[in-house]
Every structure is written in structure tokens, then in C-alpha cells.
Design a protein around this motif. Structure first.
Motif, PDB file in Angstrom:
ATOM      1  N   LYS A 165       0.892  -1.099  -0.046  1.00  0.00           N
ATOM      2  CA  LYS A 165       0.088   0.026  -0.087  1.00  0.00           C
ATOM      3  C   LYS A 165       0.873   1.224  -0.049  1.00  0.00           C
ATOM      4  O   LYS A 165       1.982   1.042   0.583  1.00  0.00           O
ATOM      5  N   ARG A 217       5.711   1.710   7.307  1.00  0.00           N
ATOM      6  CA  ARG A 217       5.310   0.769   8.236  1.00  0.00           C
ATOM      7  C   ARG A 217       6.259  -0.188   8.482  1.00  0.00           C
ATOM      8  O   ARG A 217       6.491  -1.096   7.638  1.00  0.00           O
ATOM      9  N   HIS A 276      -9.392  -4.771  15.133  1.00  0.00           N
ATOM     10  CA  HIS A 276      -8.509  -4.144  13.840  1.00  0.00           C
ATOM     11  C   HIS A 276      -8.898  -5.577  12.888  1.00  0.00           C
ATOM     12  O   HIS A 276      -8.045  -6.700  13.105  1.00  0.00           O
ATOM     13  N   GLU A 280      -3.868   3.987   8.465  1.00  0.00           N
ATOM     14  CA  GLU A 280      -2.379   3.911   8.988  1.00  0.00           C
ATOM     15  C   GLU A 280      -1.344   4.863   8.233  1.00  0.00           C
ATOM     16  O   GLU A 280      -0.586   5.462   8.937  1.00  0.00           O
TER      17      GLU A 280
HETATM   18 MG   LIG Z   1      -3.257  -4.080   7.516  1.00  0.00          MG
END
Ligand SMILES: [Mg+2]
Ligand SMILES: Nc1ncnc2c1ncn2[C@@H]1O[C@H](COP(=O)(O)OP(=O)(O)O)[C@@H](O)[C@H]1O
Ligand SMILES: CC(=O)OP(=O)(O)O
Length: 959
Positions: free
Chosen positions: A569, A642, A760, A940
Motif C-alpha cells: 500500500k 510501516r 482491527h 495507517e
Molecule cells: Mg493491514
């Protein structure tokens, strides 16, 4: 017996005398001038004094503005006397110089002394300097850095019969000290309980010889060569000087009334996520000041510039509302001076032609101002000769219109001669001369070409080139390092002394492009924000490179990469303005990487969505394909990644260097589906965006570092934890941080009062119990395998199972790992890892799909029960997020089904609206119970972007 100090006496005695008497009685000895000192500053026609009591832990009290120095000193003394009034009555009479008399002086019995101390502790010596503040200061001194979020952990227990008891853990302390927990006395309020725990910790730490020695060491001692305390840096301040911008106040929640006409200076006593407590340097004379024990509330929304941390020097207006005093338009003071001074490593000298213009400097402790013209060698001697380094930011307007080059103040004299003169004076003096940082300009080496030939019409670039050359020549001769920083057209505050049209009319008032791009040499084109430039100048002081020459220009693009097992992502943010206004230039998802399925990159821009079918045999290819699609690739100023596992090494986000990268590599075995791709993302980004482009790691594990040991310890031999850091870490932390802050916003409840259970649920899935804004437990463990049933991961199993598989069924360790991570979960139970397939089967009542769904939901409900108990039933909201959490109404229905007696009830009509897929925060409960149910779509990427920006700007100023 106690001396008869009465209010009446106070009214008739001179406050300075009264303060003297009090100090003598407090210290049980005669006091001297060294014990009580007054400093007076002039503001326009008025005076303000600060009295410093070195005999009472160096406490300082500021008086009101007065018409003369004498009155100002009296006023400061009066403030001190007022603060000590509660303790005066209980003190013995003044110490006498007569030794015989001294013997006769009635002494307090140990019991009386203890009672006195307890009373003082209860009342606090000075409401602003609490044990918590002192403890923070001491820990920062020991750790030699600012404390990160989650490093100071207070936990309070409330007893059924009344009373609160708090514990404090200080993770920033070295070695085993970081694991200790101090408990305070049972107290009447939570606040007092925390203060008590802090006091006990403070006492023990300050009595430990090792800790005391650690606190006394200068920063960097032990690692490097010399002892080097008190290195001085001289600064030249000029018309191209810098400061932070003034922004607009944010909207008030309660009606406010501003009570200060001018901004006041102060300090952050304590900063939590979304709010904090400030104190003013000078006390505020207002009846509401007492409402919060002298502390001033500030919401994050009222912070208009800079990053706030405990200990920051700030500048703000004070307002009053029903609750007491608050701060608005909070600014972090002049960046460079403030940062350098607060690092407690340097004596900073500010040199300017007119001290009166630097009113802001009054609040910056450790900064000494000198008045000197850069062409006046004699005047420069005092501030510059003992400095180890100089940052020179002098300059004159490019054109001498409207008398701007008056009194010989033109480019040749300032940009050439003044610079040369300063470098000469500084480097001629004895002592170590390290670095001369010179602020020059882009175009210096291109001044014959357009458009710089126009800018050089008055010779400003010629003069700057000569200034650069002069400094370099001296450096070669005398052996000091040089940094030449070439900014573009400067913009942003300060606006005083700036005569360019843009700044004159403050046209750029709303811009705050905090990101800055450094490019070697003089090829860059662009503008530069003053505050960013200040950061660059400071950062260059700490470089080990001998000579540096680079352009610094604004660049507002920040890239976020979130590399997963089969997907990547990404989001490219334009970070102009406040984070709330940052926009995604493009964001997307590359999926199917290294799988046999079809690969594609889905991207979304302001113009719409696009799908690119591409071959993605591996993550490296995916990264470069994504990079090819990015607009303005050359303008990317920083990259945030991340990183799933940060181990115990990282309690917060970190600027990536070789050491950080190695630590991430070391944690790879603990997050095998994620960390290897995160590392690759970092390595490929360095190749694609260059080594000058800072990269930041934002860890999934960081948010969970507040878990107490009872939640993160496994009941295994303790040495496994001590030596190998075997413990629960927890993941999806960035998502929980985002969700917790959003929930606090939508519920209009301060984060530190908010209890939530967050789920989540995406391909990876976890739940988190959040108490007062902080994680107290989570379902994932040492690796992202523990806990819930996931797409391909099994979650909780009997720990003996892998051994059984290996010993009886011939599996190797690698095969077991693969089985549990990649072949289990929904995929293992029903043949598809995609929840959409499982749901289809569930609705069609196919046995395996139904089983998979039931196992998945049952596991979530088990943890829901556990976390409801962990939060003692006090849950403000149950929050769903992640791919399934946001898009599957079935999941939410099944999790909450039949739990109305536990206060959880979903309104199905809302839950199933829009196909059950929500891209906005949506409340789902029936509004009949205290616990609300929400979908809060996670972001995020935004959270990573914010952290990255914060670390990069902070790093510029402190590294
Ligand atoms: Mg994820
Ligand atoms: N409409 C939907 N209904 C149920 N599940 C969905 C839906 N859309 C997506 N999902 C699930 O969400 C998962 C992806 O979630 P996401 O949080 O983006 O994953 P990751 O863990 O990779 O970050 C998919 O694997 C899919 O199972
Ligand atoms: C930690 C983890 O499982 O992350 P994700 O859900 O993105 O796979």
C-alpha cells in the motif's frame, strides 16, 4: 514553636526582606546573595524581575510588570512569598549567627519534621513544579533526550472503599531501572496518587549514586572522546532571521474570554496526546488561575506551530473559560535557540544589532544575547571568541530601495565583509573551532544566468559568493569545517524586519511546508520556509562531514509505504498546511505480488481511479513500478515506512539509519510475513530517492509498549524475557493509535479518559483493550500469529501443537511456521483466505464456510469478554476497523449478537446501510446503552505520514 508570621506582617514588611527571612528559616542558616538572586528585564518602559532561590532547589518566581526595577524586584519577591505562605507558619524562627543561640534554637522532633515534609509534599512547594515534573526532568537528564510517548507510565488503581493508588514506570531509564515500578501512597485523588508515586520514584532515583552520576554526565559522554561540557555555539542573528509562524486560533469548545493582550512565555509541564498542561514564566494575576492549581490547560487544537513535548518552551495567549485558564495560539518558540538551549549541552550566544528586537528571547533560558554589528570586530570578540561553532544568518535585502542599504549596510559590507569579519574574529581566538555554518543563497554559482542575474542586479550574489570564498579560505588555513547552506527565497515568519512583498503582507501566513529537501551543490530551484531552514542549519552543526555545500528548499511531498506479504500500500501526501489539511496526491495498492494470482496496481488520484495490470514477480519490482507511477518523484522529501516488528528496541517511531535498519533485520524472524518486505522497502527507497532523503520507521509494536507486565509477560522462565526479550508485543499499533484519537474526537471525550475495545480485522486481525487512551492488552503476541483467527494465520492454539507436529507427524520447524502463518486461519478451515468467500459460503449454509465463520467470531467474542473484564466493564466504545471491520456487517452483527445485557447492541438498519461498507466514522449502536459501537475506518498511512513528518523535523533540530 512556629514563628508568628501573619498576613498582617506580610502586608507591612518589604517582600524582599520577608523572603530573606523565610529562606533563612527554611534553610536553617543565614542566606547570602548567592542564595537569592534577582534578574530584571525591560519590556518597553516597564520592568519585570525574576527571583531565583538557589537555596530552595533553584525555584524561580516572576513578578508583574512594574515602572522601575525596585518595584519589579519587590513584585517577584511577593510572588515567591505568596507561594510559600502555606509553609511559613510551620517553620522555626530564623537561624542566628550566634553559635550559642543556635544551640538553643528549638529543633523540630523527627516526627514534627516528617509531618512538615508530608505537609509540604501535600501542598507542593510550588504548584507548577510538582514531583511529576521534577521526575520528568530528572529522567530526561539521565536519558539525555526528550521522553517519548509511553515511556513514563502511570497506572492508577481505585479502591472500592475509596482512595487511589498509582504506580509509575520509567522506561527511559537505563538497564533494569527501566523495568522498575514505584508505587505511591493511597491518596484522595488520582492526581495526588500519581504525584505520590512520582515522589517516591524521584527520591529513590535521586538517592542512587549510579543514577546521580548518570544525570551529571554531559550528553554524549562515555561514547566519544572528551568530557566536553558546556560547548558554546555562537549565533549571528540577522534580518534573515527565523521564527515560527503565527496561526489562527482553533475553534473553542467552551466560551472563552482572552485575558492576555500580548502572548506570554511559558513551558510545557506535561503533554499527553491531545492536550497538556502549561505554566507561564511569570505568574498570571487572575482569580481563575487558582482553579487548576496555577496550571494552564492547552488542547492540541490550540497548538499552531511546532511539536509539543514536556519541557518545550512555548508562547501563547491565555484565555479563561468555565473550567479555568487555558492557552490558545500556542507556539513553540524560536526554533533554533529553543532547541539548542533546551538540549542543555550548549551555552548559546545570540548576536544581533538591536537586542530590543528580540523580545521573544526573554523566555528562552540558556540564551545570552549580545549587541554587535558583524562588521565590528571589537564588538564581536566577546560573543564569538569562546564559541566552538558559528551559525551565520546575516544578510541584507537584495536591492537598496527605500533606504534599505542605509549606513553602509549593503551586500558587499554585510554579505562579504561582515561574514569574513565574523569568521576571522571567531577563528583567531584560542580554543577549539569546529564549524562555521553560513547561510548563503541558491544561485550563487549561477548568478550570470537567468533569473539569478536579475536577483544579482544589486550585487547580492556576488557578495555572498565572496563571503563563501572568504570563509572557505580561512577554514583551509585554520582547519575548521564549513557548511554552506543555500536556501531559495525565504518565506514564512518572522515577518518583522522583512521587506519582501510576500512577507510584508504576510501572504504566506497559512503556508507551513515543513519538509525540506537538501540537494548537493547549487542546482536546486525553489523557496524555503524559514523554520525549516533553521532546522537544517542546526542539523548541520552536528554533522561529522568536514565540508558541506547544499541547497535547501521546500518540498511538500511525503511518501508512505506499507509493505505487506502480498501487497504494497502506498500514499503520497502533499503536506502543505496543518496535518488536517494534508492531501493525498495519489494512493494505491499493488496486489498479488509474488503470488500466482493476477497482479495489478490500483491507484486513486483527485481525478479518479485507475487499474494497471502489471507483472509483479517480487516486491522489488512492485516498489519500482509504484515509484514509476508517482508524480513529482524528485520532490519527495521523506519516506515513512510501516515496520511491523520493532521489538523492545523501539518504543516510538525512528529515523532510519544503519543501526535502526539492523535492529529491524534482527526482529525479522518475529514477523516473517512483514518485516522482510518492510526492510526491502527501506533499501529500495534509498536507491530510488537518494541517501539525502530521510526515511522513518513507524512501528506496529510501538503503541502497545504501555501494556503492563502482567499482560505482556508469558509464564515462561524469566530469563527468556531478560536475555531474549521473549514477551507479547502486539501489532496494528499505528492503526489503534489512529482509531483511539478519532474515537476521542467523535465521542468528544479526552483521550486520557477514554476506554475502548478496538477490533482491527483485516487480513491480519487483532483486538486491543485501550484504557485511558493507552493500550493495556492486545491479542497478538510476540509475533502477529497469536490471538484471533486470520486470513491465513491460525491465531491461538495449544502451544504443544507444533511440538506434536514435529515429533509425531514429521514436520520441520520451517514447515510448521509456514503451516501456521500461511495455510491456516480461514484458508485452512474452508479453503479461502478472503472473508468475502467465507461469507458467501456462510449465507449458503455450506458447512466449512459456516465453521470458519463461527470459529472466527467465537474467538473474537472470547477476547471481547476478556477485555470487557480487563476494563472492569467501563467501556465507552467498541470500535471496528480494518478491511472486514469496516466492510462486513455480518462480522459486526455476529460479534455483538445477544450482548445487550453487557451493554452492546447494534442498530441493524444502520449496520447494514450502504451494504454495510463504511468509509466514514459511523455510529452503529441503538443508543440505549453506555457503550457505543462504531466503525472508525483506519488510516495507517496518514498516521505514518504524521509521525514521519514529526520525526524528520524533530531530527533536524536535535541530531
Ligand atoms: Mg493491514
Ligand atoms: N466487503 C467485504 N466483506 C467482507 N470482507 C471484506 C470485504 N472487503 C474486504 N474484505 C476483507 O478485508 C481484507 C483486507 O483487509 P485489510 O485491512 O485491507 O488487509 P491487510 O491486513 O492486508 O491490511 C480482505 O482479505 C478481505 O477478506
Ligand atoms: C501485523 C499484521 O498482521 O498486519 P496486517 O494486518 O497488515 O497483515
Amino acid at each position: 514553636m512556629a514563628a508568628p508570621t501573619s498576613m498582617q506582617a506580610a502586608a507591612t514588611t518589604d517582600p524582599k526582606t520577608e523572603l530573606n527571612h523565610f529562606c533563612q528559616r527554611y534553610c536553617q542558616r543565614p542566606v547570602t546573595k548567592a542564595d537569592i538572586s534577582y534578574t530584571t528585564n525591560k519590556f518597553g518602559n516597564q520592568y519585570q524581575s525574576i527571583v531565583k532561590l538557589d537555596c530552595i532547589q533553584g525555584q524561580e518566581y516572576a513578578g508583574h510588570l512594574c515602572l522601575n526595577q525596585k518595584e519589579a524586584e519587590k513584585s517577584a519577591a511577593e510572588q515567591a512569598v505568596m507561594a510559600f505562605r502555606p509553609q511559613m507558619a510551620s517553620l522555626p524562627p530564623p537561624a542566628s549567627k550566634d553559635p550559642k543561640k543556635k544551640k538553643e534554637r528549638p529543633r523540630l522532633t523527627p516526627a514534627e519534621l516528617a509531618a512538615k515534609k508530608a505537609k509540604q509534599a501535600e501542598e507542593g512547594d510550588n504548584p507548577a513544579v510538582t514531583p511529576k515534573t521534577k521526575l520528568n526532568a530528572l529522567v530526561m537528564k539521565i536519558a539525555k533526550r526528550y521522553l517519548q510517548k509511553g515511556e513514563t507510565i502511570y497506572e492508577t488503581k481505585t479502591y472500592a472503599g475509596g482512595g487511589h493508588q498509582a504506580t509509575v514506570q520509567l522506561k527511559a531509564l537505563p538497564g533494569d531501572w527501566g523495568n522498575r515500578v514505584w508505587a505511591g501512597h493511597v491518596s484522595s485523588t488520582k492526581q495526588k496518587a500519581e504525584q505520590s508515586a512520582a515522589e517516591i520514584a524521584l527520591k529513590q532515583i535521586s538517592e542512587d549514586p549510579d543514577m546521580v552520576a548518570e544525570a551529571a554526565k554531559p550528553k554524549g559522554a562515555g561514547k566519544g572522546k572528551g568530557k566536553g561540557k558546556g560547548k558554546g555555539f555562537g549565533f549571528m542573528w540577522g534580518p534573515w532571521d527565523w521564527q515560527m509562524m503565527w496561526g489562527a486560533p482553533s475553534g473553542p469548545n467552551l466560551p472563552r474570554e482572552r485575558i492576555t493582550e500580548e502572548p506570554v512565555n511559558g513551558e510545557v509541564l506535561e503533554w499527553k496526546d491531545s492536550f497538556g498542561w502549561l505554566k507561564t514564566n511569570a505568574s498570571i494575576d487572575h482569580p481563575s488561575a487558582k482553579q487548576r492549581e496555577g496550571k494552564i490547560y492547552a488542547s492540541k487544537k490550540d497548538v499552531t506551530s511546532g511539536t509539543i513535548e514536556t519541557g518545550s518552551k512555548v508562547c501563547f495567549y491565555v484565555y479563561k473559560d468555565a473550567q479555568g485558564l487555558g492557552a490558545e495560539e500556542v507556539q513553540v518558540g524560536r526554533l533554533v535557540a529553543q532547541r539548542l538551549c533546551s538540549m542543555n549541552m550548549f551555552q548559546v550566544h545570540g548576536v544581533l544589532r538591536d537586542k530590543e528586537k528580540a523580545k521573544w528571547a526573554q523566555g528562552v533560558s540558556g540564551l545570552k544575547l549580545f549587541e554587535a554589528d558583524s562588521r565590528d570586530a571589537l564588538a564581536l570578540q566577546e560573543p564569538l571568541s569562546n564559541a566552538n561553532a558559528v551559525v551565520c544568518t546575516t544578510g541584507v535585502p537584495a536591492f537598496g530601495i527605500a533606504g534599505q542599504w542605509e549606513k553602509g549596510n549593503h551586500p558587499e559590507s554585510v554579505d562579504h565583509f561582515g561574514v569574513k569579519n565574523a569568521a576571522h574574529v571567531w577563528s583567531s581566538a584560542s580554543g577549539q573551532k569546529r564549524r562555521f555554518v553560513l547561510m548563503s543563497s541558491i544561485g550563487v554559482t549561477r548568478r550570470d544566468g537567468f533569473p539569478y542575474s536579475i536577483l544579482n542586479g544589486g550585487g547580492v550574489l556576488d557578495a555572498k559568493a565572496k563571503g563563501e570564498a572568504a570563509v572557505r579560505e580561512l577554514a583551509k588555513e585554520r582547519g575548521f569545517a564549513v557548511t554552506v547552506v543555500r536556501p531559495g527565497q525565504l518565506f514564512g515568519g518572522p515577518y518583522e524586519n522583512n521587506r519582501y512583498l510576500g512577507t510584508l503582507f504576510q501572504l504566506d501566513k497559512d503556508s507551513s511546508v515543513g519538509a525540506v529537501k537538501l540537494e548537493a551543490g547549487d542546482t536546486a530551484v525553489g523557496d524555503t520556509l524559514r523554520s525549516s531552514l533553521a532546522g537544517v542549519l542546526v542539523r548541520s552543526l552536528f554533522s561529522t562531514q568536514a565540508d558541506m555545500e547544499f541547497a535547501a528548499r521546500c518540498s511538500d511531498l511525503l511518501l508512505v509505504l506499507n509493505a505487506g506479504s502480498s501487497s504494497l500500500k502506498y500514499a503520497l501526501f502533499s503536506i502543505t498546511g496543518s496535518p488536517g489539511r494534508w492531501s493525498r496526491v495519489v494512493h494505491g495498492l499493488a496486489e498479488g505480488i509474488a503470488t500466482k494470482t493476477e497482479c495489478r496496481i490500483k491507484e486513486e488520484t483527485h481525478e479518479g481511479k485507475k487499474v494497471h495490470k502489471v507483472d509483479l514477480p517480487d516486491h522489488r519490482t512492485a516498489l519500482s513500478r509504484v515509484a514509476d507511477l508517482l508524480p513529482g518523484k524528485d520532490n519527495i522529501s521523506s519516506v515513512g515506512h510501516r515496520v511491523v516488528h520493532g521489538g523492545e528496541a523501539f518504543k516510538s517511531s525512528a529515523l532510519i539509519d544503519e543501526r535502526v535498519l539492523q535492529a529491524v533485520r534482527d526482529s525479522s524472524a518475529l514477523a516473517p510475513l512483514h518485516n522482510p518486505w518492510n526492510i526491502l522497502g527501506i533499501e529500495v527507497s534509498a536507491e530510488l530517492f537518494g541517501k539525502n532523503c530521510p526515511q522513518v520507521a513507524v512501528f506496529d509494536t510501538a503503541y502497545h509498549q504501555t501494556m503492563p507486565p502482567r499482560a505482556y509477560m508469558y509464564a515462561l522462565p524469566y530469563d527468556l524475557y531478560r536475555k531474549h526479550h521473549v514477551r507479547k508485543y502486539g501489532f496494528h499499533g499505528t492503526s489503534y493509535l489512529y482509531v483511539a484519537e478519532e474515537t476521542s474526537r467523535v465521542l468528544k471525550k479526552p483521550l486520557d479518559k477514554l476506554n475502548i475495545i478496538a477490533c482491527h480485522v483485516g487480513n491480519g486481525a487483532s483486538m486491543c483493550a485501550i484504557k485511558e487512551g493507552r493500550c493495556i492488552d492486545t491479542t497478538m503476541g510476540m509475533t502477529p500469529l497469536e490471538g484471533l483467527v486470520m486470513g491465513t494465520r491460525c491465531g491461538d492454539i495449544d502451544p504443544a501443537l507444533p511440538i506434536y507436529l514435529m515429533e509425531n507427524l514429521g514436520y520441520t520447524a520451517k514447515e510448521v511456521n509456514n503451516l501456521m502463518n500461511k495455510e491456516s486461519g480461514l484458508l485452512g478451515l474452508c479453503g479461502s483466505f478472503d472473508d468475502r468467500d467465507v461469507e458467501r459460503e456462510y449465507f449458503e449454509q455450506k458447512p466449512r464456510g459456516t465453521l470458519a465463520k463461527e470459529v472466527q467470531i467465537y474467538r473474537m467474542r472470547k477476547y471481547l469478554g476478556a477485555f470487557l473484564v480487563a476494563l472492569e466493564g467501563q467501556v465507552d466504545a467498541l470500535v471496528f476497523t480494518g478491511g472486514l471491520g469496516e466492510k462486513s456487517h455480518l462480522l459486526r452483527t455476529l460479534v455483538c449478537q445477544g450482548l445487550d445485557r453487557l451493554g452492546l447492541e447494534i442498530n441493524e438498519e444502520v449496520n447494514q446501510a450502504k451494504g454495510g461498507r463504511f468509509s466514514d466514522n459511523t455510529r452503529l449502536d441503538t443508543q440505549r446503552h453506555a457503550t457505543q459501537v462504531w466503525v472508525i475506518p483506519t488510516d495507517e498511512e496518514l498516521c505514518i505520514a504524521q509521525q514521519t513528518h514529526m520525526i524528520v523535523t524533530h531530527d533536524m533540530l536535535t541530531q
